[in-house]
Write a protein that holds these residues in place. Sequence first.
Motif, PDB file in Angstrom:
ATOM      1  N   LEU A  31       0.705  -1.116   0.030  1.00 19.94           N
ATOM      2  CA  LEU A  31       0.095  -0.176  -0.056  1.00 19.94           C
ATOM      3  C   LEU A  31       0.802   1.395  -0.055  1.00 19.94           C
ATOM      4  CD1 LEU A  31      -2.900  -0.643   2.335  1.00 19.94           C
ATOM      5  CD2 LEU A  31      -2.733  -1.086   0.017  1.00 19.94           C
ATOM      6  N   ARG A  32       2.085   1.202   0.391  1.00 19.34           N
ATOM      7  CA  ARG A  32       3.069   2.249   0.561  1.00 19.34           C
ATOM      8  C   ARG A  32       4.516   2.002  -0.186  1.00 19.34           C
ATOM      9  NH1 ARG A  32       5.873   1.176   5.135  1.00 19.34           N
ATOM     10  NH2 ARG A  32       6.600   3.408   5.401  1.00 19.34           N
ATOM     11  N   PRO A  33       4.315   1.628  -1.420  1.00 19.53           N
ATOM     12  CA  PRO A  33       5.645   0.996  -2.150  1.00 19.53           C
ATOM     13  C   PRO A  33       6.710   2.001  -2.353  1.00 19.53           C
ATOM     14  CG  PRO A  33       3.775   1.559  -3.762  1.00 19.53           C
ATOM     15  CD  PRO A  33       3.394   1.726  -2.567  1.00 19.53           C
ATOM     16  N   SER A 112       3.704   7.789  12.700  1.00 21.34           N
ATOM     17  CA  SER A 112       2.297   7.128  12.709  1.00 21.34           C
ATOM     18  C   SER A 112       1.349   7.396  11.409  1.00 21.34           C
ATOM     19  CB  SER A 112       1.456   7.953  13.857  1.00 21.34           C
ATOM     20  OG  SER A 112       1.919   7.506  15.099  1.00 21.34           O
ATOM     21  N   ILE A 113       1.317   6.116  11.031  1.00 17.87           N
ATOM     22  CA  ILE A 113       0.936   6.136   9.471  1.00 17.87           C
ATOM     23  C   ILE A 113      -0.495   5.314   9.468  1.00 17.87           C
ATOM     24  CG2 ILE A 113       1.452   5.166   7.221  1.00 17.87           C
ATOM     25  CD1 ILE A 113       4.300   5.090   8.163  1.00 17.87           C
ATOM     26  N   GLY A 114      -1.574   6.194   8.758  1.00 12.45           N
ATOM     27  CA  GLY A 114      -2.733   5.567   8.712  1.00 12.45           C
ATOM     28  C   GLY A 114      -2.903   5.114   7.254  1.00 12.45           C
ATOM     29  N   ASN A 156      -3.050   7.755   4.743  1.00 12.56           N
ATOM     30  CA  ASN A 156      -3.108   7.207   3.347  1.00 12.56           C
ATOM     31  C   ASN A 156      -4.583   6.702   3.349  1.00 12.56           C
ATOM     32  OD1 ASN A 156      -0.054   6.888   2.208  1.00 12.56           O
ATOM     33  ND2 ASN A 156      -0.342   6.795   4.540  1.00 12.56           N
ATOM     34  N   LEU A 157      -5.229   6.984   2.278  1.00 10.46           N
ATOM     35  CA  LEU A 157      -6.488   6.724   1.778  1.00 10.46           C
ATOM     36  C   LEU A 157      -6.723   5.906   0.555  1.00 10.46           C
ATOM     37  CD1 LEU A 157      -8.601   9.905   2.653  1.00 10.46           C
ATOM     38  CD2 LEU A 157      -7.925   7.775   4.231  1.00 10.46           C
ATOM     39  N   GLY A 171       0.604  -4.627 -10.746  1.00 12.93           N
ATOM     40  CA  GLY A 171       1.343  -4.794  -9.584  1.00 12.93           C
ATOM     41  C   GLY A 171       0.731  -5.004  -8.438  1.00 12.93           C
ATOM     42  N   PRO A 172       1.312  -5.230  -7.531  1.00 13.18           N
ATOM     43  CA  PRO A 172       0.873  -5.792  -5.900  1.00 13.18           C
ATOM     44  C   PRO A 172      -0.383  -4.979  -5.556  1.00 13.18           C
ATOM     45  CG  PRO A 172       3.227  -5.700  -5.823  1.00 13.18           C
ATOM     46  CD  PRO A 172       2.892  -4.994  -7.210  1.00 13.18           C
TER      47      PRO A 172
END
Length: 284
Positions: A31-33, A112-114, A156-157, A171-172
Amino acid sequence: MHTLLNPTNDYVFKRLFVEAPELLVALINDLRPDLPDITAVEILNPNIEPSDLAGKYIILDVLARDANGHCYNVEVQVRRYGAWNKRGLFYLARTLGGQLQAGEDYQELRASIGLHLLDFDLFTATKTERQQAIWRFEMRDETQPQVTLGNIFQLNLIELNKADRLGLPPGPLRTWITFFKHWQEELTMTAITHEPVIQAMNRLRALSADEEARRQAFVRERALHDEVSFLNEAKREGRQEGRDQAREEVARNLLTMNLLTDEQIATAAGLTEATVKALRDASR
Protein backbone atom coordinates in the motif's frame (compact mmCIF):
# COMPACT_ATOMS: atom_id res chain seq x y z
CA MET A 1 -19.33 -25.27 0.04
CA HIS A 2 -19.67 -22.13 2.16
CA THR A 3 -20.10 -18.73 0.58
CA LEU A 4 -16.95 -16.72 1.12
CA LEU A 5 -17.04 -14.05 3.79
CA ASN A 6 -16.55 -10.46 2.69
CA PRO A 7 -12.99 -9.25 3.44
CA THR A 8 -14.29 -5.66 3.72
CA ASN A 9 -16.33 -6.71 6.76
CA ASP A 10 -14.04 -5.20 9.40
CA TYR A 11 -14.33 -8.27 11.64
CA VAL A 12 -13.19 -10.50 8.77
CA PHE A 13 -10.50 -8.00 7.79
CA LYS A 14 -9.08 -7.96 11.31
CA ARG A 15 -9.12 -11.74 11.62
CA LEU A 16 -7.33 -12.12 8.29
CA PHE A 17 -4.44 -9.81 9.10
CA VAL A 18 -4.09 -10.03 12.89
CA GLU A 19 -3.79 -13.81 12.79
CA ALA A 20 -1.26 -13.66 9.94
CA PRO A 21 1.13 -10.76 10.67
CA GLU A 22 3.20 -11.67 7.61
CA LEU A 23 0.17 -10.82 5.45
CA LEU A 24 -0.18 -7.50 7.25
CA VAL A 25 3.49 -6.77 6.50
CA ALA A 26 2.88 -7.50 2.81
CA LEU A 27 -0.25 -5.36 2.75
CA ILE A 28 1.52 -2.40 4.38
CA ASN A 29 4.47 -2.67 2.00
CA ASP A 30 2.21 -2.92 -1.05
CA LEU A 31 0.00 0.00 0.00
CA ARG A 32 3.00 2.33 0.42
CA PRO A 33 5.54 1.06 -2.14
CA ASP A 34 7.55 4.30 -2.28
CA LEU A 35 8.70 3.91 1.35
CA PRO A 36 11.22 1.39 2.68
CA ASP A 37 9.79 -2.10 3.17
CA ILE A 38 9.24 -3.39 6.67
CA THR A 39 9.99 -7.01 7.55
CA ALA A 40 7.91 -7.66 10.68
CA VAL A 41 5.23 -6.07 12.85
CA GLU A 42 3.95 -6.43 16.38
CA ILE A 43 0.15 -6.37 16.58
CA LEU A 44 -0.79 -3.96 19.36
CA ASN A 45 -4.55 -4.67 19.49
CA PRO A 46 -5.03 -8.34 18.54
CA ASN A 47 -8.22 -8.99 20.50
CA ILE A 48 -11.80 -8.58 19.31
CA GLU A 49 -14.19 -8.20 22.22
CA PRO A 50 -17.83 -9.35 21.92
CA SER A 51 -18.95 -5.78 22.63
CA ASP A 52 -16.91 -4.60 19.64
CA LEU A 53 -18.97 -6.70 17.25
CA ALA A 54 -22.30 -5.25 18.33
CA GLY A 55 -20.97 -1.72 18.75
CA LYS A 56 -22.48 0.10 15.78
CA TYR A 57 -20.10 3.05 16.03
CA ILE A 58 -16.94 1.00 16.62
CA ILE A 59 -14.50 0.47 13.77
CA LEU A 60 -12.33 -2.63 14.10
CA ASP A 61 -8.88 -1.43 13.12
CA VAL A 62 -5.47 -3.10 13.22
CA LEU A 63 -2.76 -1.25 15.13
CA ALA A 64 0.78 -2.48 14.52
CA ARG A 65 4.37 -1.41 15.17
CA ASP A 66 7.42 -2.33 13.08
CA ALA A 67 10.96 -3.07 14.25
CA ASN A 68 11.92 0.62 14.04
CA GLY A 69 9.02 1.70 16.23
CA HIS A 70 6.87 3.18 13.47
CA CYS A 71 3.15 2.66 14.08
CA TYR A 72 0.50 1.72 11.53
CA ASN A 73 -3.24 2.05 11.86
CA VAL A 74 -4.79 -0.14 9.15
CA GLU A 75 -8.53 -0.34 8.68
CA VAL A 76 -11.29 -0.87 6.16
CA GLN A 77 -14.40 1.30 6.14
CA VAL A 78 -17.59 0.34 4.35
CA ARG A 79 -19.75 3.33 5.25
CA ARG A 80 -19.27 7.04 4.93
CA TYR A 81 -20.19 9.35 7.78
CA GLY A 82 -19.62 13.04 8.36
CA ALA A 83 -16.80 12.96 10.90
CA TRP A 84 -14.79 10.01 9.57
CA ASN A 85 -11.80 12.23 8.69
CA LYS A 86 -11.73 13.85 12.13
CA ARG A 87 -11.93 10.46 13.77
CA GLY A 88 -9.06 9.14 11.64
CA LEU A 89 -6.87 12.15 12.40
CA PHE A 90 -7.75 12.04 16.10
CA TYR A 91 -6.68 8.43 16.57
CA LEU A 92 -3.62 8.88 14.39
CA ALA A 93 -2.58 11.90 16.48
CA ARG A 94 -3.20 9.96 19.67
CA THR A 95 -1.02 7.13 18.36
CA LEU A 96 1.73 9.67 17.64
CA GLY A 97 1.42 11.42 21.00
CA GLY A 98 1.26 8.18 22.95
CA GLN A 99 4.70 7.03 21.84
CA LEU A 100 6.73 9.08 24.31
CA GLN A 101 6.87 8.60 28.02
CA ALA A 102 7.46 11.52 30.39
CA GLY A 103 10.97 12.94 29.98
CA GLU A 104 11.77 11.13 26.73
CA ASP A 105 13.49 12.95 23.87
CA TYR A 106 11.36 14.06 20.92
CA GLN A 107 14.07 12.59 18.70
CA GLU A 108 12.73 9.19 19.74
CA LEU A 109 9.39 9.94 18.08
CA ARG A 110 8.60 7.54 15.26
CA ALA A 111 6.09 7.80 12.42
CA SER A 112 2.37 7.23 12.82
CA ILE A 113 0.88 6.11 9.52
CA GLY A 114 -2.80 5.60 8.78
CA LEU A 115 -3.76 3.22 5.97
CA HIS A 116 -7.50 3.37 5.32
CA LEU A 117 -9.24 1.26 2.68
CA LEU A 118 -12.54 2.94 1.83
CA ASP A 119 -15.27 0.83 0.24
CA PHE A 120 -17.01 3.95 -1.04
CA ASP A 121 -16.16 6.97 -3.20
CA LEU A 122 -15.04 9.88 -1.05
CA PHE A 123 -13.69 12.61 -3.31
CA THR A 124 -16.19 13.21 -6.13
CA ALA A 125 -16.65 16.99 -6.35
CA THR A 126 -14.48 17.59 -9.43
CA LYS A 127 -13.35 15.66 -12.49
CA THR A 128 -9.77 15.46 -11.19
CA GLU A 129 -10.99 14.11 -7.86
CA ARG A 130 -13.06 11.46 -9.63
CA GLN A 131 -9.96 10.38 -11.57
CA GLN A 132 -7.82 9.76 -8.47
CA ALA A 133 -8.27 6.89 -6.04
CA ILE A 134 -5.06 6.89 -3.96
CA TRP A 135 -4.42 9.79 -1.58
CA ARG A 136 -1.66 10.69 0.85
CA PHE A 137 -1.95 13.51 3.36
CA GLU A 138 1.15 14.81 5.13
CA MET A 139 2.35 17.97 6.86
CA ARG A 140 3.38 20.18 3.92
CA ASP A 141 3.45 23.90 3.21
CA GLU A 142 0.48 25.18 1.26
CA THR A 143 2.37 27.34 -1.23
CA GLN A 144 5.56 25.24 -1.40
CA PRO A 145 4.43 21.61 -1.02
CA GLN A 146 7.98 20.40 -1.57
CA VAL A 147 8.73 21.85 1.89
CA THR A 148 7.60 19.27 4.40
CA LEU A 149 7.83 18.56 8.11
CA GLY A 150 8.55 14.94 7.27
CA ASN A 151 6.23 11.97 6.90
CA ILE A 152 6.06 11.15 10.61
CA PHE A 153 2.32 11.98 10.53
CA GLN A 154 0.70 10.53 7.43
CA LEU A 155 -2.79 9.46 6.41
CA ASN A 156 -3.17 7.28 3.32
CA LEU A 157 -6.57 6.65 1.74
CA ILE A 158 -7.46 4.19 -1.01
CA GLU A 159 -10.94 4.39 -2.52
CA LEU A 160 -11.49 0.75 -3.47
CA ASN A 161 -14.45 1.21 -5.81
CA LYS A 162 -12.81 4.05 -7.68
CA ALA A 163 -9.45 2.27 -7.90
CA ASP A 164 -11.21 -0.78 -9.32
CA ARG A 165 -13.09 1.31 -11.91
CA LEU A 166 -10.09 3.38 -12.96
CA GLY A 167 -7.79 0.37 -13.24
CA LEU A 168 -4.41 0.73 -11.58
CA PRO A 169 -1.17 -0.23 -13.34
CA PRO A 170 -0.31 -3.93 -12.97
CA GLY A 171 1.42 -4.68 -9.69
CA PRO A 172 0.88 -5.75 -6.07
CA LEU A 173 -1.45 -2.87 -5.18
CA ARG A 174 -3.75 -3.70 -8.08
CA THR A 175 -3.94 -7.34 -6.96
CA TRP A 176 -5.00 -6.26 -3.46
CA ILE A 177 -7.73 -4.08 -4.97
CA THR A 178 -8.86 -7.12 -6.99
CA PHE A 179 -8.93 -9.19 -3.79
CA PHE A 180 -11.09 -6.71 -1.88
CA LYS A 181 -13.50 -6.13 -4.77
CA HIS A 182 -13.64 -9.49 -6.60
CA TRP A 183 -12.98 -12.14 -3.94
CA GLN A 184 -16.16 -14.00 -5.00
CA GLU A 185 -15.09 -14.32 -8.65
CA GLU A 186 -13.19 -17.60 -8.84
CA LEU A 187 -11.83 -17.14 -12.35
CA THR A 188 -10.57 -13.65 -11.52
CA MET A 189 -8.87 -14.75 -8.32
CA THR A 190 -7.25 -17.85 -9.82
CA ALA A 191 -5.45 -15.56 -12.26
CA ILE A 192 -3.73 -13.74 -9.37
CA THR A 193 -0.03 -14.58 -9.03
CA HIS A 194 0.96 -12.24 -6.17
CA GLU A 195 1.77 -14.68 -3.36
CA PRO A 196 0.46 -12.59 -0.41
CA VAL A 197 -2.94 -12.21 -2.10
CA ILE A 198 -3.00 -15.95 -2.82
CA GLN A 199 -2.34 -16.54 0.89
CA ALA A 200 -5.05 -14.03 1.82
CA MET A 201 -7.54 -15.93 -0.37
CA ASN A 202 -6.56 -19.23 1.26
CA ARG A 203 -7.05 -17.70 4.70
CA LEU A 204 -10.39 -16.25 3.64
CA ARG A 205 -11.56 -19.69 2.49
CA ALA A 206 -10.48 -21.25 5.80
CA LEU A 207 -12.16 -18.50 7.81
CA SER A 208 -15.33 -18.84 5.74
CA ALA A 209 -15.50 -22.55 6.63
CA ASP A 210 -15.41 -21.75 10.36
CA GLU A 211 -19.01 -21.65 11.65
CA GLU A 212 -18.13 -19.48 14.63
CA ALA A 213 -16.33 -16.97 12.40
CA ARG A 214 -19.37 -16.88 10.10
CA ARG A 215 -21.63 -16.21 13.08
CA GLN A 216 -19.41 -13.42 14.36
CA ALA A 217 -19.16 -11.87 10.90
CA PHE A 218 -22.98 -11.93 10.68
CA VAL A 219 -23.29 -10.25 14.10
CA ARG A 220 -20.91 -7.55 12.90
CA GLU A 221 -22.69 -7.07 9.59
CA ARG A 222 -26.07 -6.86 11.34
CA ALA A 223 -24.76 -4.17 13.70
CA LEU A 224 -23.56 -2.10 10.74
CA HIS A 225 -26.90 -2.52 8.96
CA ASP A 226 -28.68 -1.46 12.17
CA GLU A 227 -26.57 1.69 12.23
CA VAL A 228 -27.48 2.55 8.64
CA SER A 229 -31.17 1.92 9.37
CA PHE A 230 -31.00 4.07 12.49
CA LEU A 231 -29.38 6.96 10.61
CA ASN A 232 -31.85 6.70 7.73
CA GLU A 233 -34.79 6.63 10.13
CA ALA A 234 -33.43 9.73 11.88
CA LYS A 235 -33.20 11.46 8.50
CA ARG A 236 -36.75 10.46 7.62
CA GLU A 237 -38.03 11.72 10.97
CA GLY A 238 -36.14 14.97 10.45
CA ARG A 239 -37.66 15.44 7.02
CA GLN A 240 -41.14 14.69 8.36
CA GLU A 241 -40.63 17.15 11.21
CA GLY A 242 -39.56 19.77 8.69
CA ARG A 243 -42.66 19.15 6.59
CA ASP A 244 -44.90 19.40 9.65
CA GLN A 245 -43.29 22.70 10.64
CA ALA A 246 -43.80 24.05 7.10
CA ARG A 247 -47.49 23.06 7.13
CA GLU A 248 -48.00 24.71 10.50
CA GLU A 249 -46.33 27.87 9.24
CA VAL A 250 -48.76 27.95 6.29
CA ALA A 251 -51.66 27.53 8.71
CA ARG A 252 -50.41 30.35 10.95
CA ASN A 253 -50.17 32.68 7.97
CA LEU A 254 -53.73 31.84 6.93
CA LEU A 255 -54.97 32.31 10.48
CA THR A 256 -53.57 35.84 10.61
CA MET A 257 -55.66 36.74 7.54
CA ASN A 258 -58.82 35.72 9.41
CA LEU A 259 -60.60 34.88 6.14
CA LEU A 260 -60.97 31.08 6.25
CA THR A 261 -62.56 28.56 8.56
CA ASP A 262 -60.49 26.03 10.46
CA GLU A 263 -61.73 23.33 8.07
CA GLN A 264 -60.60 25.32 5.03
CA ILE A 265 -57.19 26.09 6.57
CA ALA A 266 -56.72 22.42 7.51
CA THR A 267 -57.41 21.39 3.90
CA ALA A 268 -55.07 24.05 2.49
CA ALA A 269 -52.20 23.27 4.86
CA GLY A 270 -52.61 19.49 4.96
CA LEU A 271 -53.31 19.43 8.71
CA THR A 272 -56.14 18.18 10.90
CA GLU A 273 -58.79 20.60 12.13
CA ALA A 274 -57.70 19.84 15.70
CA THR A 275 -54.15 20.98 14.89
CA VAL A 276 -55.44 24.19 13.27
CA LYS A 277 -57.66 24.88 16.28
CA ALA A 278 -54.70 24.37 18.62
CA LEU A 279 -52.63 26.80 16.54
CA ARG A 280 -55.50 29.33 16.63
CA ASP A 281 -55.83 29.00 20.41
CA ALA A 282 -52.06 29.37 20.86
CA SER A 283 -52.04 32.60 18.84
CA ARG A 284 -54.62 34.30 21.03
